[in-house]
Write a protein that holds these residues in place. Structure first.
Motif, PDB file in Angstrom:
ATOM      1  N   TRP A 163      37.702  48.868  38.651  1.00 53.16           N
ATOM      2  CA  TRP A 163      38.575  48.055  39.497  1.00 53.16           C
ATOM      3  C   TRP A 163      39.854  47.721  38.751  1.00 53.16           C
ATOM      4  O   TRP A 163      39.852  47.534  37.536  1.00 53.16           O
ATOM      5  N   GLU A 164      40.947  47.609  39.510  1.00 50.93           N
ATOM      6  CA  GLU A 164      42.207  47.103  38.978  1.00 50.93           C
ATOM      7  C   GLU A 164      42.573  45.861  39.777  1.00 50.93           C
ATOM      8  O   GLU A 164      42.662  45.910  40.998  1.00 50.93           O
ATOM      9  N   LEU A 165      42.780  44.760  39.073  1.00 51.22           N
ATOM     10  CA  LEU A 165      43.140  43.487  39.698  1.00 51.22           C
ATOM     11  C   LEU A 165      44.483  43.045  39.164  1.00 51.22           C
ATOM     12  O   LEU A 165      44.745  43.149  37.972  1.00 51.22           O
ATOM     13  N   GLU A 177      32.631  41.539  34.823  1.00 50.62           N
ATOM     14  CA  GLU A 177      32.987  42.761  34.099  1.00 50.62           C
ATOM     15  C   GLU A 177      33.958  42.438  32.979  1.00 50.62           C
ATOM     16  O   GLU A 177      34.746  41.497  33.077  1.00 50.62           O
ATOM     17  N   GLU A 178      33.916  43.271  31.928  1.00 47.77           N
ATOM     18  CA  GLU A 178      34.867  43.163  30.831  1.00 47.77           C
ATOM     19  C   GLU A 178      36.196  43.769  31.232  1.00 47.77           C
ATOM     20  O   GLU A 178      36.237  44.750  31.980  1.00 47.77           O
ATOM     21  N   VAL A 179      37.273  43.205  30.711  1.00 44.99           N
ATOM     22  CA  VAL A 179      38.604  43.773  30.887  1.00 44.99           C
ATOM     23  C   VAL A 179      38.787  44.810  29.786  1.00 44.99           C
ATOM     24  O   VAL A 179      38.673  44.493  28.598  1.00 44.99           O
ATOM     25  N   VAL A 202      48.260  43.336  35.366  1.00 42.18           N
ATOM     26  CA  VAL A 202      47.186  44.144  35.931  1.00 42.18           C
ATOM     27  C   VAL A 202      46.061  44.241  34.910  1.00 42.18           C
ATOM     28  O   VAL A 202      46.287  44.607  33.762  1.00 42.18           O
ATOM     29  N   PHE A 203      44.858  43.889  35.355  1.00 46.93           N
ATOM     30  CA  PHE A 203      43.657  43.977  34.539  1.00 46.93           C
ATOM     31  C   PHE A 203      42.813  45.135  35.041  1.00 46.93           C
ATOM     32  O   PHE A 203      42.506  45.205  36.229  1.00 46.93           O
ATOM     33  N   THR A 204      42.433  46.044  34.152  1.00 43.89           N
ATOM     34  CA  THR A 204      41.513  47.129  34.496  1.00 43.89           C
ATOM     35  C   THR A 204      40.137  46.743  33.978  1.00 43.89           C
ATOM     36  O   THR A 204      39.977  46.446  32.786  1.00 43.89           O
ATOM     37  N   LEU A 205      39.157  46.740  34.885  1.00 42.72           N
ATOM     38  CA  LEU A 205      37.807  46.329  34.528  1.00 42.72           C
ATOM     39  C   LEU A 205      36.952  47.528  34.138  1.00 42.72           C
ATOM     40  O   LEU A 205      37.277  48.668  34.458  1.00 42.72           O
ATOM     41  N   ALA A 206      35.835  47.260  33.488  1.00 44.58           N
ATOM     42  CA  ALA A 206      34.939  48.319  33.027  1.00 44.58           C
ATOM     43  C   ALA A 206      34.367  49.136  34.179  1.00 44.58           C
ATOM     44  O   ALA A 206      34.040  50.299  34.015  1.00 44.58           O
ATOM     45  N   ASN A 207      34.280  48.557  35.386  1.00 44.94           N
ATOM     46  CA  ASN A 207      33.741  49.297  36.529  1.00 44.94           C
ATOM     47  C   ASN A 207      34.814  50.112  37.259  1.00 44.94           C
ATOM     48  O   ASN A 207      34.529  50.733  38.277  1.00 44.94           O
ATOM     49  N   VAL A 222      36.034  38.939  33.548  1.00 49.81           N
ATOM     50  CA  VAL A 222      36.423  38.530  34.889  1.00 49.81           C
ATOM     51  C   VAL A 222      35.147  38.363  35.703  1.00 49.81           C
ATOM     52  O   VAL A 222      34.297  39.261  35.723  1.00 49.81           O
ATOM     53  N   TYR A 223      34.996  37.202  36.361  1.00 42.81           N
ATOM     54  CA  TYR A 223      33.841  36.955  37.215  1.00 42.81           C
ATOM     55  C   TYR A 223      34.326  36.754  38.643  1.00 42.81           C
ATOM     56  O   TYR A 223      35.170  35.900  38.902  1.00 42.81           O
ATOM     57  N   VAL A 224      33.790  37.545  39.576  1.00 44.05           N
ATOM     58  CA  VAL A 224      34.107  37.437  40.998  1.00 44.05           C
ATOM     59  C   VAL A 224      32.864  36.877  41.679  1.00 44.05           C
ATOM     60  O   VAL A 224      31.858  37.584  41.837  1.00 44.05           O
ATOM     61  N   ALA A 225      32.905  35.615  42.081  1.00 42.65           N
ATOM     62  CA  ALA A 225      31.726  34.941  42.624  1.00 42.65           C
ATOM     63  C   ALA A 225      31.244  35.566  43.934  1.00 42.65           C
ATOM     64  O   ALA A 225      30.047  35.763  44.127  1.00 42.65           O
ATOM     65  N   LYS A 226      32.150  35.890  44.839  1.00 38.96           N
ATOM     66  CA  LYS A 226      31.734  36.428  46.138  1.00 38.96           C
ATOM     67  C   LYS A 226      31.034  37.773  46.017  1.00 38.96           C
ATOM     68  O   LYS A 226      30.262  38.151  46.877  1.00 38.96           O
ATOM     69  N   LYS A 227      31.295  38.499  44.951  1.00 36.22           N
ATOM     70  CA  LYS A 227      30.652  39.799  44.707  1.00 36.22           C
ATOM     71  C   LYS A 227      29.535  39.685  43.672  1.00 36.22           C
ATOM     72  O   LYS A 227      28.853  40.665  43.406  1.00 36.22           O
TER      73      LYS A 227
END
Length: 67
Positions: A44-46, A24-26, A37-42, A15-20
């Motif tokens: 975050w839950e999106l 990160e890997e899911v 719901v995707f949980t990222l390695a950092n 997942v790439y968030v351009a504004k931030k």
């Protein structure tokens, strides 16, 4: 927020968030009433409401941050 979903050469969903400027890997995925719901390695839950299977990657979608 708008994010881009893609797979790296080893097949891991990213997942790439351009504004931030964050990529990160899911590490986990779950289906809920609100959407996928995707949980990222950092940590975050999106959530991605209305995401259609099979995923057409890369693609840019609108997601909401849960945590």
């Amino acid at each position: 927020m708008k994010v881009m979903l893609r797979r790296n050469p080893s097949g891991t969903l990213l997942v790439y968030v351009a504004k931030k400027d964050l990529e990160e890997e899911v590490i986990a995925e779950a289906e809920t009433e609100a959407g996928r719901v995707f949980t990222l390695a950092n940590g975050w839950e999106l959530v991605a409401p209305g995401l259609v299977e099979p995923l057409q990657l890369p693609q840019t979608i609108e997601m909401k941050r849960l945590a």
